[in-house]
Design a protein around this motif. Structure first.
Motif, short mmCIF file in Angstrom:
data_model
loop_
_atom_site.label_atom_id
_atom_site.label_comp_id
_atom_site.label_asym_id
_atom_site.label_seq_id
_atom_site.Cartn_x
_atom_site.Cartn_y
_atom_site.Cartn_z
N ASN A 85 -13.12 15.93 -7.35
CA ASN A 85 -12.33 15.05 -6.40
C ASN A 85 -11.86 15.53 -5.00
O ASN A 85 -12.06 14.94 -3.88
CB ASN A 85 -11.23 14.41 -6.78
N ILE A 86 -11.35 16.96 -4.97
CA ILE A 86 -11.04 17.42 -3.83
C ILE A 86 -12.31 17.78 -2.84
O ILE A 86 -12.04 17.54 -1.80
CB ILE A 86 -10.45 18.64 -4.00
N VAL A 87 -13.35 18.10 -3.54
CA VAL A 87 -14.80 18.51 -2.55
C VAL A 87 -15.07 17.10 -2.04
O VAL A 87 -15.25 17.29 -0.84
CB VAL A 87 -15.80 18.97 -3.64
N GLN A 88 -15.11 16.03 -2.85
CA GLN A 88 -15.34 14.67 -2.23
C GLN A 88 -14.46 14.22 -1.15
O GLN A 88 -14.99 13.52 0.03
CB GLN A 88 -15.55 13.60 -3.50
N PHE A 89 -13.21 14.59 -1.24
CA PHE A 89 -12.37 13.93 -0.23
C PHE A 89 -12.50 14.62 0.87
O PHE A 89 -12.58 14.08 1.90
CB PHE A 89 -10.95 14.43 -0.67
N LEU A 90 -12.66 16.00 0.70
CA LEU A 90 -12.91 16.88 1.95
C LEU A 90 -14.27 16.48 2.86
O LEU A 90 -14.17 16.53 3.95
CB LEU A 90 -12.99 18.46 1.86
N LYS A 91 -15.30 16.23 1.83
CA LYS A 91 -16.55 15.58 2.62
C LYS A 91 -16.38 14.23 3.35
O LYS A 91 -16.80 14.18 4.31
CB LYS A 91 -17.41 15.50 1.57
N THR A 92 -15.39 13.34 2.53
CA THR A 92 -15.25 12.25 3.39
C THR A 92 -14.39 12.41 4.79
O THR A 92 -14.59 11.91 5.74
CB THR A 92 -14.45 11.26 2.35
N GLU A 93 -13.55 13.21 4.61
CA GLU A 93 -12.50 13.47 5.85
C GLU A 93 -13.48 14.00 6.96
O GLU A 93 -13.64 13.60 8.07
CB GLU A 93 -11.62 14.67 5.52
N LYS A 94 -14.45 15.04 6.46
CA LYS A 94 -15.51 15.52 7.60
C LYS A 94 -16.20 14.37 8.25
O LYS A 94 -16.51 14.19 9.52
CB LYS A 94 -16.14 16.80 6.91
N GLU A 95 -16.66 13.61 7.43
CA GLU A 95 -17.63 12.29 7.91
C GLU A 95 -16.90 11.51 8.69
O GLU A 95 -17.40 10.81 9.55
CB GLU A 95 -18.22 11.79 6.74
N GLN A 96 -15.47 11.20 8.54
CA GLN A 96 -14.58 10.63 9.39
C GLN A 96 -14.19 11.44 10.71
O GLN A 96 -13.38 10.86 11.48
CB GLN A 96 -13.51 9.98 8.60
N HIS A 97 -14.75 12.41 10.87
CA HIS A 97 -14.46 13.37 11.86
C HIS A 97 -13.16 13.67 12.10
O HIS A 97 -12.60 13.74 13.18
CB HIS A 97 -14.95 12.66 13.47
N LYS A 98 -12.41 14.01 10.91
CA LYS A 98 -10.96 14.59 10.77
C LYS A 98 -11.23 15.80 10.93
O LYS A 98 -11.90 16.81 10.47
CB LYS A 98 -10.34 14.23 9.76
N LEU A 139 -11.50 31.55 -12.88
CA LEU A 139 -11.32 30.26 -12.24
C LEU A 139 -12.63 29.16 -12.60
O LEU A 139 -12.48 28.14 -12.23
CB LEU A 139 -10.99 30.08 -11.06
N LYS A 140 -13.77 29.84 -13.21
CA LYS A 140 -14.93 28.84 -13.25
C LYS A 140 -14.60 27.67 -14.10
O LYS A 140 -15.19 26.58 -13.74
CB LYS A 140 -15.76 29.93 -14.04
N VAL A 141 -13.83 27.72 -14.97
CA VAL A 141 -13.59 26.15 -15.84
C VAL A 141 -12.84 25.04 -14.77
O VAL A 141 -13.16 23.98 -14.82
CB VAL A 141 -12.57 26.47 -16.79
N GLU A 142 -12.18 25.73 -13.83
CA GLU A 142 -11.32 24.77 -12.80
C GLU A 142 -12.41 24.04 -12.20
O GLU A 142 -12.40 22.89 -11.74
CB GLU A 142 -10.22 25.37 -11.97
N PHE A 143 -13.49 24.84 -11.70
CA PHE A 143 -14.30 24.02 -10.79
C PHE A 143 -15.15 22.89 -11.27
O PHE A 143 -15.73 22.19 -10.38
CB PHE A 143 -15.17 25.26 -10.38
N GLU A 144 -15.23 22.97 -12.50
CA GLU A 144 -15.96 21.92 -13.14
C GLU A 144 -15.18 20.61 -13.53
O GLU A 144 -15.61 19.61 -14.08
CB GLU A 144 -16.56 22.54 -14.42
N LYS A 145 -13.83 20.61 -13.26
CA LYS A 145 -12.85 19.68 -13.85
C LYS A 145 -13.02 18.61 -12.67
O LYS A 145 -13.38 18.90 -11.63
CB LYS A 145 -11.62 20.08 -13.82
N PRO A 146 -12.84 17.42 -13.22
CA PRO A 146 -12.85 16.16 -12.41
C PRO A 146 -12.05 16.19 -11.13
O PRO A 146 -12.32 15.91 -9.87
CB PRO A 146 -12.25 15.18 -13.17
N TYR A 147 -10.75 16.93 -11.15
CA TYR A 147 -9.79 16.86 -10.06
C TYR A 147 -10.35 17.85 -8.98
O TYR A 147 -10.26 17.47 -7.84
CB TYR A 147 -8.60 17.43 -10.31
#
Length: 224
Positions: A24-37, A13-21
């Motif tokens: 975006n998942i990683v960033q979304f989860l970081k944002t959720e955590k920062e917002q104390h979700k 799956l290494k190719v998938e980890f480098e794709k923009p989508y």
């Protein structure tokens, strides 16, 4: 992102980890955590299905929709809950079918880790969820990732038994090469639909029959 995942999966799956989508998942989860979700499952369990069932050992695939959104339920394996957590309704119905299909006693635990360790890859199409909000992460890109996972299994393996329960799981059949894999379909085990064809499907005994024909070891479906 340094994804904590078993090495054989990480390799395919290494190719998938480098794709923009995926970024975006990683960033979304970081944002959720920062917002104390509160997000389920816990971070170290998001890829639990991959860590419990290495790519090289996948014999059976069960596809779920998204994780349980109640406290302490989700553990990164579709339909499964940790020891000590009450068995959810869909899994209760799976146990009922196992009882009538193969005569298995109803287990006291809802923890299906033993299935995963025997080669049953238990994949939710969405790997995270916000507490109390079903399908809340369904549109953040996980579908791209898990579709790629299903296609990798289809392309690079053979003789895998895919259990597609309900319309959502059955929509994934388009990515599976039916000429070299086995696809078993039925209604979803949810109380809303189990009587429409899940009960009596005999998918558990049929799975073991299909594995036996290939000289593969049967699944011991009793998680107790």
């Amino acid at each position: 992102m340094n994804v904590q995942m078993e090495s054989s999966w990480k390799n395919v799956l290494k190719v998938e980890f480098e794709k923009p989508y995926f970024k975006n998942i990683v960033q979304f989860l970081k944002t959720e955590k920062e917002q104390h979700k509160i997000i389920y499952p816990k971070g170290n369990l998001i890829f639990n299905a991959f860590n419990q069932t290495p790519f090289d050992q996948v014999k059976v695939v069960i596809i779920g929709q998204d994780p349980y959104h109640g406290p302490d339920q989700a553990m990164g394996l579709c339909f499964s809950v940790a020891k000590g957590i009450p068995t959810p309704p869909s899994l209760v119905n799976m146990y009922k079918e196992l009882n009538t299909d193969i005569g298995m006693n109803i287990p006291k635990t809802g923890d299906l880790t033993s299935w995963a360790q025997q080669g049953v890859f238990m994949l939710n199409a969405t790997l995270t969820v916000r507490a109390g909000e079903a399908n809340s992460h369904a549109q953040i890109g996980w579908g791209n990732f898990t579709d790629a996972v299903i296609k990798k299994i289809s392309d690079e393996k053979s003789g895998v038994v895919f259990l597609l329960w309900g319309k959502f799981a059955q929509s994934k059949a388009a990515m599976i090469d039916a000429s070299k894999h086995h696809i078993l379909k039925s209604a979803h085990p949810s109380p809303l639909s189990a009587y429409n064809g899940f009960f009596g499907c005999k998918h558990f005994s049929k799975t073991n029959q299909l594995l036996a024909l290939q000289g593969k070891e049967a699944i011991d479906w009793n998680p107790a």
